[in-house]
Structure formats: structure tokens, C-alpha cells
Design a protein around this motif. Structure first.
Motif, PDB file in Angstrom:
ATOM      1  N   PRO A 125       3.251 -33.439-101.466  1.00 14.06           N
ATOM      2  CA  PRO A 125       1.872 -33.192-101.879  1.00 14.06           C
ATOM      3  C   PRO A 125       0.951 -33.567-100.722  1.00 14.06           C
ATOM      4  N   ARG A 126      -0.292 -33.180-100.770  1.00 18.14           N
ATOM      5  CA  ARG A 126      -1.183 -33.411 -99.627  1.00 18.14           C
ATOM      6  C   ARG A 126      -1.540 -34.899 -99.528  1.00 18.14           C
ATOM      7  N   VAL A 127      -0.632 -35.664 -98.935  1.00 12.65           N
ATOM      8  CA  VAL A 127      -0.862 -37.105 -98.798  1.00 12.65           C
ATOM      9  C   VAL A 127      -1.714 -37.431 -97.575  1.00 12.65           C
ATOM     10  N   VAL A 128      -1.838 -36.484 -96.636  1.00 12.35           N
ATOM     11  CA  VAL A 128      -2.667 -36.677 -95.449  1.00 12.35           C
ATOM     12  C   VAL A 128      -3.713 -35.560 -95.433  1.00 12.35           C
ATOM     13  N   ARG A 129      -4.972 -35.915 -95.543  1.00 18.63           N
ATOM     14  CA  ARG A 129      -6.024 -34.917 -95.691  1.00 18.63           C
ATOM     15  C   ARG A 129      -6.541 -34.388 -94.353  1.00 18.63           C
ATOM     16  N   HIS A 130      -6.580 -35.247 -93.356  1.00 18.75           N
ATOM     17  CA  HIS A 130      -7.146 -34.900 -92.053  1.00 18.75           C
ATOM     18  C   HIS A 130      -6.050 -34.934 -90.989  1.00 18.75           C
ATOM     19  N   LYS A 131      -6.440 -34.619 -89.795  1.00 19.62           N
ATOM     20  CA  LYS A 131      -5.586 -34.928 -88.642  1.00 19.62           C
ATOM     21  C   LYS A 131      -5.908 -36.372 -88.282  1.00 19.62           C
TER      22      LYS A 131
ATOM     23  N   GLU B 232      -0.442 -35.372 -89.672  1.00 17.40           N
ATOM     24  CA  GLU B 232      -1.241 -34.375 -90.388  1.00 17.40           C
ATOM     25  C   GLU B 232      -0.387 -33.625 -91.380  1.00 17.40           C
ATOM     26  N   GLY B 233      -0.988 -33.263 -92.492  1.00 20.01           N
ATOM     27  CA  GLY B 233      -0.333 -32.399 -93.448  1.00 20.01           C
ATOM     28  C   GLY B 233      -0.483 -30.944 -93.047  1.00 20.01           C
ATOM     29  N   THR B 234       0.295 -30.080 -93.692  1.00 21.59           N
ATOM     30  CA  THR B 234       0.225 -28.643 -93.432  1.00 21.59           C
ATOM     31  C   THR B 234       0.092 -27.898 -94.756  1.00 21.59           C
ATOM     32  N   PRO B 235      -0.427 -26.673 -94.739  1.00 19.56           N
ATOM     33  CA  PRO B 235      -0.528 -25.901 -95.981  1.00 19.56           C
ATOM     34  C   PRO B 235       0.815 -25.702 -96.672  1.00 19.56           C
ATOM     35  N   ALA B 236       1.914 -25.679 -95.897  1.00 21.77           N
ATOM     36  CA  ALA B 236       3.234 -25.463 -96.487  1.00 21.77           C
ATOM     37  C   ALA B 236       3.827 -26.728 -97.090  1.00 21.77           C
ATOM     38  N   GLY B 237       3.247 -27.902 -96.816  1.00 15.27           N
ATOM     39  CA  GLY B 237       3.739 -29.135 -97.411  1.00 15.27           C
ATOM     40  C   GLY B 237       4.285 -30.177 -96.456  1.00 15.27           C
ATOM     41  N   PRO B 238       5.100 -29.798 -95.450  1.00 15.62           N
ATOM     42  CA  PRO B 238       5.607 -30.818 -94.532  1.00 15.62           C
ATOM     43  C   PRO B 238       4.495 -31.526 -93.765  1.00 15.62           C
ATOM     44  N   VAL B 239       4.746 -32.772 -93.436  1.00 11.95           N
ATOM     45  CA  VAL B 239       3.852 -33.537 -92.581  1.00 11.95           C
ATOM     46  C   VAL B 239       4.390 -33.492 -91.160  1.00 11.95           C
TER      47      VAL B 239
ATOM     48  N   GLU C 277      -3.348 -19.590 -90.399  1.00  8.96           N
ATOM     49  CA  GLU C 277      -3.552 -20.889 -91.042  1.00  8.96           C
ATOM     50  C   GLU C 277      -4.616 -21.736 -90.332  1.00  8.96           C
ATOM     51  N   TYR C 278      -5.723 -21.113 -89.973  1.00 11.90           N
ATOM     52  CA  TYR C 278      -6.844 -21.894 -89.445  1.00 11.90           C
ATOM     53  C   TYR C 278      -7.348 -22.817 -90.541  1.00 11.90           C
ATOM     54  N   GLU C 279      -7.401 -24.100 -90.229  1.00  9.05           N
ATOM     55  CA  GLU C 279      -7.779 -25.098 -91.230  1.00  9.05           C
ATOM     56  C   GLU C 279      -8.748 -26.104 -90.602  1.00  9.05           C
ATOM     57  N   PRO C 280     -10.045 -26.019 -90.935  1.00  5.91           N
ATOM     58  CA  PRO C 280     -11.032 -26.953 -90.371  1.00  5.91           C
ATOM     59  C   PRO C 280     -11.008 -28.290 -91.102  1.00  5.91           C
TER      60      PRO C 280
ATOM     61  N   VAL D 232      -4.424 -24.745 -86.302  1.00  5.02           N
ATOM     62  CA  VAL D 232      -3.868 -23.424 -86.588  1.00  5.02           C
ATOM     63  C   VAL D 232      -2.350 -23.508 -86.530  1.00  5.02           C
ATOM     64  N   GLN D 233      -1.694 -22.485 -87.071  1.00  5.99           N
ATOM     65  CA  GLN D 233      -0.256 -22.317 -86.855  1.00  5.99           C
ATOM     66  C   GLN D 233      -0.137 -21.599 -85.509  1.00  5.99           C
TER      67      GLN D 233
END
Length: 384
Positions: free
Chosen positions: A233-239, A263-270, A85-88, A149-150
Motif C-alpha cells: 500500500p502507499r506507505v511512502v507518499r513523497h520522494k 519512494e513509492g510507485t503507482p504499481a506498489g513496489p517501493v 507515470e509522471y507523478e508530481p 516519471v517511469q
């Protein structure tokens, strides 16, 4: 009778730092094994948020290390399975008032001189960047190089790619040494692993491993809590974090400190961090720490005020008094190498650490000056 194996190096620690050391050492042609008292990512790595940050580091050696790691994480994102889950996503450091924003400008200017990309976002443009951020903020700085990342999966994927023997659930009981004092391997209750090099990547237990080898590192645990919300839902876009987080990272205080990192995560939890306090290895729950995090997160993102928190977890950052990790050969004990003391930045700094350790093991030219990270440097003012 303990089992014996001949190796080039044995790495103590199956967190992300130890895994990165194994990965780059194996790629260089060394035969390595990894030993850990618990499972993969069972310590600090598994309790982390997966931060890969340049935004919280002022110009200097740690920022240089972070910039190198930023490039290496990008390379790893193409070489390792995508489930790490690398997420730039980039980072956003926000200021509640004009005074704080001015301080962020000075901080960012120093970072830019070191090669960091940092762009000011005025208060009236913040809604375009983070629609749910509190409108009370004076402004922010955007750092596109920040990523996530995870962490547990990243450690597991690095170890798998290293294709090395991994001995889990085995505590190191002795560092084996020759009559002249040089390292010749280590012992666990199940086996002896013989090698001319041992790498101490034991995280918060790095001081104990150094002691076993006849050396010294003043590594102390620094506890931190994280809140995990219900999937959203993705309410937080960045860190996104408040500017006072930077000061907390650099602080020497043993008392409880907290500053919201959201920060949000790909799975949904913040994910909501971060607290810091030196309380030894006390694993008890701190309601005060959790209340502070929840309140500070809601101040940044009012939409989170009524969101359910499903769970909390905590871990211990490996703290060294000058806030720099110990990386490389320990001249006090031939054959002993260190890769620990990264505090809360170990996940982000892991690849660069692995490259530096591998250069030390092989005698190759390091990609940056390792001198500031010398394990035998003077830790003046080390807390007891």
C-alpha cells in the motif's frame, strides 16, 4: 553497401536525454535520426529511478537547468501518454538532528532565492506529511516541485512523439568528417547517416564518442544500486531522502557512498536508492552496497524493516568532474554537439537539455545561459 540518408542531425543515444533532443529538434522542424548500440533506454535511463528533482541542487547553473526542466516536464505530462507515470509527488529531505536541520535551512534559503519552493516541516508535524517516517527525525524540508516519471517509458514516448527514424542495436564505429575536420555524419556496421550535425547523447559512453570525433570529454561511469520491494500500500507518499544524499551527489570520492532515497510507485513496489562509487564498468553485485541501502531505508521508515526485497538492479551514471553536464556545440569540432555527463540527474534535466541543444542546432536564442555547460570548458582536476 551501407545505406545513406540525408538529415539535419543524427543523435547518438536512445536514452531519455537523446530522446528529448530528438523530440525538441523534430518539433523545431529539423529532420533527425537516433542511433543506439542497444535498445531504447538500455543504459543509464533504464537503470534510473525516474527522479525529477530540484531539492538536491544548490543555487547555480544546474538548479537553473532543473527549474526549466520542471516546467517542461509539466508540459510533457499533458502532451505524452499517461503511461510514462509522471507523478508530481513532491520531495521531502529529512534531518536526523538539529545541526543537520540548520544546514538544510541555509541550503533552502539559497534555493528560494533562485526560485525554488521549499517549506520547513518541524519534527512534530512530520507524521502528518509521512505517517510511517521514523519519529526520531528532527525535521525536514518539503519541495512540492519534485516529481517522478517511469524513465524507460518516458524515453520511448518522447521518441515516438518525435516521429524520427530510430536505429537500435547499431554501435557507432566512426564519426564522418570533411577534409577540413567538420562533422558530416556517422557510420555504423549497417549504414552511413549523413548530416552536418551529430549530437553526442551517449551517456556513460559520451567520452568514447567524443574521442571518435576528435574531441575530448572526461566522462566516467559512477555505479549505483537500487532495491525494489514487494508491492505495498502507499506507505511512502513523497520522494523521501536523508540530508546526506545532497553531499553524496556533490562528492568527488570514488569510494562507495550511500544515502537512502525512498519512494513509492503507482504499481506498489517501493524503490530504495542510492549508492555511488567509481569502479569503471564493473557490473558485479555489491552486497555491502545493498546492506547499507536496506539499513538506511529502515532507519527512515521502520515499517520497511520486515518487507521483502524482490530484486535489485544497478547502472552507471555519466560523471563529469565538475558535476555539470556538457551541453551544446563543441567548438573544437564543427558540427559536433554534446548532451551528456548529467550523472544521476539526466532524467530530470533531459527536457531542458533537449531545448538547449535544439537552440544550438537552429541558432535560436537559448532559454537560459548555456555558458556553464560548454563542452570545451576547463575540467581542472579531472580524475584519470
Amino acid at each position: 553497401m551501407p545505406k545513406r540518408h540525408s538529415l539535419d542531425a543524427v543523435i547518438i543515444g536512445a536514452g531519455v536525454v537523446g530522446a528529448a533532443c530528438a523530440y525538441y529538434a523534430a518539433r523545431s522542424g529539423l529532420s533527425v535520426a537516433v542511433v543506439d548500440r542497444g535498445p531504447v533506454a538500455g543504459g543509464t535511463t533504464g537503470a534510473g529511478e525516474g527522479n525529477l528533482l530540484v531539492s538536491d541542487k544548490g543555487a547555480g547553473p544546474e538548479l537553473d537547468l532543473a527549474l526549466l526542466s520542471t516546467r517542461l516536464w509539466r508540459e510533457l505530462s499533458g502532451a505524452l501518454p499517461p503511461d510514462m507515470e509522471y507523478e508530481p509527488k513532491g520531495g521531502l529531505v529529512v534531518a536526523p538532528d538539529e545541526t543537520t536541520l540548520k544546514a538544510l535551512r541555509v541550503f533552502a534559503e539559497g534555493q528560494r532565492a533562485a526560485g525554488v519552493t521549499a517549506t520547513e516541516v518541524p519534527g512534530d508535524a512530520l507524521a502528518d506529511v509521512e505517517p510511517h517516517l521514523s519519529p526520531a527525525m528532527a525535521g525536514a524540508f518539503h519541495y512540492p516541485e519534485d516529481a517522478q516519471v517511469q524513465p524507460a517509458r518516458a524515453a520511448a514516448r518522447l521518441l515516438a512523439a518525435a516521429s524520427c527514424a530510430t536505429h537500435l542495436g547499431e554501435e557507432v564505429t566512426e564519426i564522418l568528417r570533411t577534409p577540413t575536420g567538420a562533422v558530416r555524419g556517422l557510420r555504423t556496421p549497417r549504414r552511413e547517416l549523413l548530416a552536418p550535425a551529430v549530437v553526442n547523447a551517449a551517456g556513460t559512453w559520451g567520452g568514447r564518442i567524443a574521442d571518435l570525433a576528435g574531441s575530448h570529454l572526461p566522462v566516467l561511469p559512477r555505479r549505483g544500486f537500487v532495491l525494489v520491494t514487494e508491492p505495498l500500500p502507499r506507505v511512502v507518499r513523497h520522494k523521501v531522502y536523508a540530508a546526506d544524499y545532497v553531499a553524496d551527489v556533490a562528492s568527488d570520492s570514488a569510494a562507495l557512498q550511500s544515502s537512502a532515497v525512498v519512494e513509492g510507485t503507482p504499481a506498489g513496489p517501493v524503490l530504495i536508492g542510492a549508492t555511488r562509487e567509481r569502479v569503471g564498468f564493473d557490473r558485479s553485485l555489491s552486497l555491502e552496497a545493498l546492506r547499507r541501502l536496506a539499513a538506511q531505508a529502515a532507519a527512515l521508515f521502520p515499517v520497511l524493516a520486515d518487507v521483502d526485497v524482490l530484486r535489485t538492479y544497478h547502472g552507471f551514471r555519466p560523471y563529469l568532474p565538475d558535476h555539470l553536464p556538457a551541453i551544446g556545440a563543441d567548438p573544437r569540432v564543427p558540427g559536433l554537439y554534446h548532451a551528456c555527463g548529467h550523472e544521476g540527474a539526466g532524467i530530470g534535466l533531459a527536457p531542458a537539455t533537449g531545448v538547449l541543444v535544439t537552440a544550438a542546432l537552429t541558432g535560436a536564442a537559448p532559454p537560459l545561459d548555456p555558458t556553464p555547460f560548454r563542452p570545451d570548458r576547463d575540467f581542472e582536476g579531472s580524475p584519470s
